[in-house]
Design a protein around this motif. Structure first.
Motif, PDB file in Angstrom:
ATOM      1  N   ASP A 165      17.109  20.603   0.842  1.00 32.65           N
ATOM      2  CA  ASP A 165      16.132  20.560  -0.223  1.00 32.65           C
ATOM      3  C   ASP A 165      15.624  19.133  -0.281  1.00 32.65           C
ATOM      4  O   ASP A 165      16.408  18.212  -0.475  1.00 32.65           O
ATOM      5  CB  ASP A 165      16.854  20.901  -1.525  1.00 32.65           C
ATOM      6  N   TYR A 166      14.337  18.932  -0.065  1.00 27.87           N
ATOM      7  CA  TYR A 166      13.838  17.567  -0.117  1.00 27.87           C
ATOM      8  C   TYR A 166      12.481  17.596  -0.797  1.00 27.87           C
ATOM      9  O   TYR A 166      11.728  18.527  -0.701  1.00 27.87           O
ATOM     10  CB  TYR A 166      13.735  16.958   1.275  1.00 27.87           C
ATOM     11  N   TYR A 167      12.203  16.561  -1.551  1.00 32.44           N
ATOM     12  CA  TYR A 167      10.890  16.491  -2.193  1.00 32.44           C
ATOM     13  C   TYR A 167      10.079  15.374  -1.575  1.00 32.44           C
ATOM     14  O   TYR A 167       8.867  15.408  -1.550  1.00 32.44           O
ATOM     15  CB  TYR A 167      11.012  16.194  -3.690  1.00 32.44           C
ATOM     16  N   LEU A 199       1.550  24.563   1.448  1.00 33.17           N
ATOM     17  CA  LEU A 199       1.710  25.991   1.701  1.00 33.17           C
ATOM     18  C   LEU A 199       0.346  26.623   2.010  1.00 33.17           C
ATOM     19  O   LEU A 199      -0.182  27.434   1.259  1.00 33.17           O
ATOM     20  CB  LEU A 199       2.360  26.667   0.495  1.00 33.17           C
ATOM     21  N   ALA A 354       4.346  14.569  -5.643  1.00 34.90           N
ATOM     22  CA  ALA A 354       5.084  14.725  -6.896  1.00 34.90           C
ATOM     23  C   ALA A 354       4.713  16.048  -7.567  1.00 34.90           C
ATOM     24  O   ALA A 354       5.576  16.765  -8.078  1.00 34.90           O
ATOM     25  CB  ALA A 354       4.794  13.544  -7.828  1.00 34.90           C
ATOM     26  N   LEU A 355       3.439  16.376  -7.553  1.00 35.26           N
ATOM     27  CA  LEU A 355       3.021  17.643  -8.147  1.00 35.26           C
ATOM     28  C   LEU A 355       3.595  18.815  -7.353  1.00 35.26           C
ATOM     29  O   LEU A 355       4.103  19.785  -7.925  1.00 35.26           O
ATOM     30  CB  LEU A 355       1.487  17.724  -8.187  1.00 35.26           C
ATOM     31  N   ALA A 357       6.300  18.915  -5.755  1.00 35.64           N
ATOM     32  CA  ALA A 357       7.730  19.031  -6.059  1.00 35.64           C
ATOM     33  C   ALA A 357       7.956  19.856  -7.321  1.00 35.64           C
ATOM     34  O   ALA A 357       8.879  20.665  -7.391  1.00 35.64           O
ATOM     35  CB  ALA A 357       8.357  17.644  -6.211  1.00 35.64           C
ATOM     36  N   THR A 358       7.124  19.674  -8.323  1.00 39.14           N
ATOM     37  CA  THR A 358       7.291  20.446  -9.565  1.00 39.14           C
ATOM     38  C   THR A 358       6.921  21.912  -9.354  1.00 39.14           C
ATOM     39  O   THR A 358       7.564  22.801  -9.884  1.00 39.14           O
ATOM     40  CB  THR A 358       6.389  19.890 -10.683  1.00 39.14           C
ATOM     41  N   VAL A 359       5.867  22.141  -8.598  1.00 41.98           N
ATOM     42  CA  VAL A 359       5.317  23.493  -8.474  1.00 41.98           C
ATOM     43  C   VAL A 359       6.151  24.348  -7.535  1.00 41.98           C
ATOM     44  O   VAL A 359       6.400  25.519  -7.806  1.00 41.98           O
ATOM     45  CB  VAL A 359       3.854  23.434  -7.993  1.00 41.98           C
ATOM     46  N   LEU A 360       6.571  23.767  -6.405  1.00 38.25           N
ATOM     47  CA  LEU A 360       7.255  24.601  -5.408  1.00 38.25           C
ATOM     48  C   LEU A 360       8.254  23.841  -4.558  1.00 38.25           C
ATOM     49  O   LEU A 360       8.751  24.380  -3.572  1.00 38.25           O
ATOM     50  CB  LEU A 360       6.213  25.313  -4.524  1.00 38.25           C
ATOM     51  N   ARG A 361       8.535  22.582  -4.891  1.00 37.54           N
ATOM     52  CA  ARG A 361       9.395  21.730  -4.077  1.00 37.54           C
ATOM     53  C   ARG A 361       8.748  21.387  -2.731  1.00 37.54           C
ATOM     54  O   ARG A 361       8.221  20.326  -2.560  1.00 37.54           O
ATOM     55  CB  ARG A 361      10.774  22.365  -3.857  1.00 37.54           C
ATOM     56  N   HIS A 362       8.789  22.309  -1.771  1.00 39.45           N
ATOM     57  CA  HIS A 362       8.225  21.994  -0.447  1.00 39.45           C
ATOM     58  C   HIS A 362       8.070  23.289   0.350  1.00 39.45           C
ATOM     59  O   HIS A 362       8.782  24.255   0.078  1.00 39.45           O
ATOM     60  CB  HIS A 362       9.118  21.015   0.311  1.00 39.45           C
ATOM     61  N   PRO A 363       7.180  23.320   1.338  1.00 40.16           N
ATOM     62  CA  PRO A 363       7.086  24.514   2.200  1.00 40.16           C
ATOM     63  C   PRO A 363       8.409  24.702   2.956  1.00 40.16           C
ATOM     64  O   PRO A 363       9.042  23.722   3.347  1.00 40.16           O
ATOM     65  CB  PRO A 363       5.944  24.176   3.166  1.00 40.16           C
ATOM     66  N   PRO A 364       8.844  25.958   3.143  1.00 42.73           N
ATOM     67  CA  PRO A 364      10.151  26.208   3.756  1.00 42.73           C
ATOM     68  C   PRO A 364      10.364  25.435   5.061  1.00 42.73           C
ATOM     69  O   PRO A 364       9.494  25.418   5.934  1.00 42.73           O
ATOM     70  CB  PRO A 364      10.123  27.714   4.031  1.00 42.73           C
ATOM     71  N   GLY A 365      11.529  24.815   5.182  1.00 39.76           N
ATOM     72  CA  GLY A 365      11.845  24.002   6.349  1.00 39.76           C
ATOM     73  C   GLY A 365      11.794  24.764   7.654  1.00 39.76           C
ATOM     74  O   GLY A 365      11.348  24.238   8.675  1.00 39.76           O
TER      75      GLY A 365
END
Lengths: 484, 484
Positions: A165-167, A199, A354-355, A357-365
């Protein structure tokens, strides 16, 4: 207890192999408490006979269930539900609301369900003449290498890279590839810190709009333009300007003073496919500088330029960092992939990240790494080359059929792409035509969704050739022409 | 032209096999125009000698490049760059902005970069005593079956299901499984139309907050509570109430009148791990009914309840559709997966889905189908069982070490989970302690990020046992205790 073979029955709609269906029945039966620790399973001979499957299928299923500790084996006495099998409590719902008693009209604070998006029937693939846009063509896709790249991304070696999990960062392999190989082809030089993976392009445009716009700001978009963008901009509640589009793309002269952000598709206008010439680009950048607005460049589909060499991106001419560039891999791979990126100066990328990260963190690794592998091994460009070849052929066929049946193309000549922008006679409501054509097996896209809804003409439509076989194009066009 | 073997050199940092590295060098060399159509490649003998790899490796790489049409083979004369090889224009950037001349402080309309999130070093896996939360444990994960399920999701049979772009629905296989198997274990009965798949629980909470809240509305969250939620709620600019938490979870009596939405973690409070007893649940629901607010239940980590049987979800007691339920698969699989879901009455799901379409369209189809397969075959619950067993063992060891070294647990006994919520002596600033511990190879999580920043105590911390081997726990705890 002995579990009877009758407890097993095959579902003809099950997606998966017979072996998997047996694994499914046993594991879910144990989890739900229908089969209990110590229960004896039917012998492979009896169960295979009962289900009409081969005995080895049952044996293989039992073997898999053994290694997940659903079953244990007691030598020659057979298979039993393991004493330490995974179990789950099942609770009876205390309350099953028949209908909610909440007044949702009051509870819902903000509504989003009024947006207009292009519609397609969910079984679009069963239509023989599917002139619809942006879906993957099964016959052109490189399943083999895509699966190999996915497998590698899911290997033990890459496990921590794709599962963490990384932002604050994206997959370094993907970002490196974009910086070193993808962007130079668009004339863009960017450092990894200036790239954010999103995404899909939709998500990239959405993030940019959130950061750049407020209720007190003004944005301009092309009219006609991308409906997904119109929904985004309307939701920001900014003041929204509908910019005119001509044969050279967006007309910037008419933009009012005080505009803060202009969203454009210079390389390949959506939906008319025109490419903005160099002079207009220079003019647009000068205008932006003078009027102090930023430009969000959606460079979708630049790769599919088989007719002429592609023009470099607008951003390649940008010496100030005034152009925010949006790219996508979903167009050439498949739309369900959901992977795109933003290239922009670092202060902006920081806010976007930063936004995100709040909305969805990150696209799947695992998706990021799979695409990185597919790009790195050259499979991506081989796929694009194959698609371009097929699309060039389909376009030639389609152009011929359009001319033969006297349909009207509403665009100038383009570098490529995957569709024609068409105009029906003025008195035609193309939505009605589209409904009638469906019954003939023809799918077309009514064009009104691309226009400002306050003033949308009803006689434009889009004909894409990305999901229709060349051999069906002529007959499809004939059917369309028969409606006017 | 003959391409010299010297054009090839191996990068020791390359991620992938030697064969793939050769494919990478050749394909990217062709795409960038360094190798041109008609150029002859080094013979496999020469290249293998030059690179010090086996000849079969080179031959296999050339074979792959052949099938992607980068190379062609002319019988015994060897391999050549194909005349129809994929090519890409490379443009020199006209302008390379050294530094952007835009005043980003003025251009950026909304800022998000001030949020506080738990931090971990990116190389956290190299620390021996990593008491950090929520990362996948490499040693417990079922790589084999996960990869098989991913492969199946990427097969030709499922291609159109996973590649299509859709807004109006999710993977029917995944939704069916959630409705039929996952939710009944939480005592919840829901129809597929009442389920929305999201990009992880974070995305689910974000979507709910956008729909339920406006600047004129009031939300309450637990204090301490989940920092990712605090960032979401602050960004909505709603009025935010910090609700007190005691040994039974959120204290609803103190909530002011006029609250619109309460966000809570009844089954497993974050970060103290306490489970809300039935009486408090009934009280909370009554209070919600009386005061006409909705409850968003974040049911994270309910599966990891090895110490006591899990309690059913709060939503199972809800007869009005007043509870909006948020679940996640990322916790038990891995956080980088990004897959969660919302269960709510249809009018709300409709709005959530429409907003999701604008923001990101939908979670990638291949991820949805991979998880559906993994669930359906029972692998998911087998994995959870394995994790629970390992966590139970680690918790026993940790509890012993904590007692031995006189550290203070700041929570009542819990059903399970993967961490202890701890309190250091009042005069300790745990951030300083955490910094010192890092140099000893120990990672702990300072607790201030869970509290209202206006009034955050500095002496709480979280010790997770989800990513640390049992054999290292005792020494790690000893090192922590040595700091107080």
């Amino acid at each position: 207890m002995q579990i009877a073979p009758d407890a097993f029955f095959l579902d003809p709609h099950y997606k998966g192999s017979l072996q998997q269906q047996i694994q499914h029945i046993v594991s879910q039966g144990i989890l739900a408490g229908r089969f209990n620790p110590g229960d004896k399973l039917p012998s492979s001979r009896k169960l295979s006979h009962h289900l009409g499957v081969s005995r080895i299928t049952v044996t293989l299923a039992y073997g898999e269930l053994l290694s997940d500790d659903y079953l244990c084996s007691r030598g020659r006495s057979g298979y039993f539900v393991s004493q330490s099998a995974p179990r789950r409590a099942v609770f009876e719902p205390t309350a099953q609301p028949d209908r909610p008693t909440i007044e949702w009209n009051r509870v819902i604070g903000q509504r989003y369900s009024s947006q207009v998006l292009p519609e397609k029937p969910s079984d679009w693939q069963n239509y023989p003449y599917r002139f619809i846009y942006g879906q993957a063509d099964y016959t052109l896709f490189d399943h083999h290498n895509w699966r190999l790249c996915a497998l590698q991304a899911l290997g033990k070696k890459d496990f921590s890279d794709v599962t963490s999990d990384y932002y604050e960062r994206d997959d370094p392999e993907l970002v490196k590839f974009i910086a070193l190989y993808t962007l130079p082809r668009r004339g863009i030089f960017a450092r990894p810190e200036e790239i954010l993976v999103t995404l899909g392009a939709q998500n990239a445009l959405w993030l940019c709009a959130q950061i750049l716009l407020t209720q007190r700001r003004t944005a301009a978009m092309e009219n006609p333009g991308y409906p997904g963008l119109r929904a985004i901009l309307e939701q920001t509640r900014c003041k929204l300007i509908q910019a005119q589009v001509d044969d050279e793309g967006i007309v910037y002269e008419g933009l009012p003073e005080g505009v803060d952000a202009v969203f454009a598709t210079p390389s390949h206008h959506c939906p008319t496919n025109v490419t903005m010439p160099l002079e207009r680009r220079q003019g647009l950048l000068d205008h932006a500088r003078k009027n102090e607005y930023v430009i969000v460049e959606d460079d979708y589909e630049f790769e599919i330029s088989f007719a002429k060499p592609p023009a470099p991106a607008l951003k390649s001419l940008d010496s100030e960092g005034r152009v925010i560039y949006v790219g996508s891999f979903s167009k050439s791979l498949y739309p369900g992939l959901r992977l795109g990126y933003v290239v922009a100066p670092e202060p902006l990328i920081r806010e976007l990240r930063a936004l995100r990260a709040t909305v969805l963190r990150h696209p799947p690794g695992q998706i990021q790494r799979t695409v990185a592998n597919f790009l790195s091994l050259g499979h991506y460009d081989a796929l694009v080359a194959r698609m371009s070849q097929a699309f060039a052929n389909r376009r030639t066929v389609m152009r011929g059929a359009i001319a033969e049946h006297g349909l009207t193309v509403a665009q100038s000549d383009t570098a490529g792409g995957s569709s024609f922008w068409m105009r029906a006679p003025d008195d035609v409501d193309i939505e009605e035509t589209a409904q009638r054509l469906r019954t003939l097996g023809v799918l077309i896209e009514p064009g009104h969704v691309f226009f400002d809804p306050k003033d949308a003409p009803r006689n434009f439509y889009r004909l894409a050739y990305s999901s229709v076989e060349a051999s069906r194009i002529a007959e499809g066009i004939r059917l369309i022409a028969s409606q006017f």
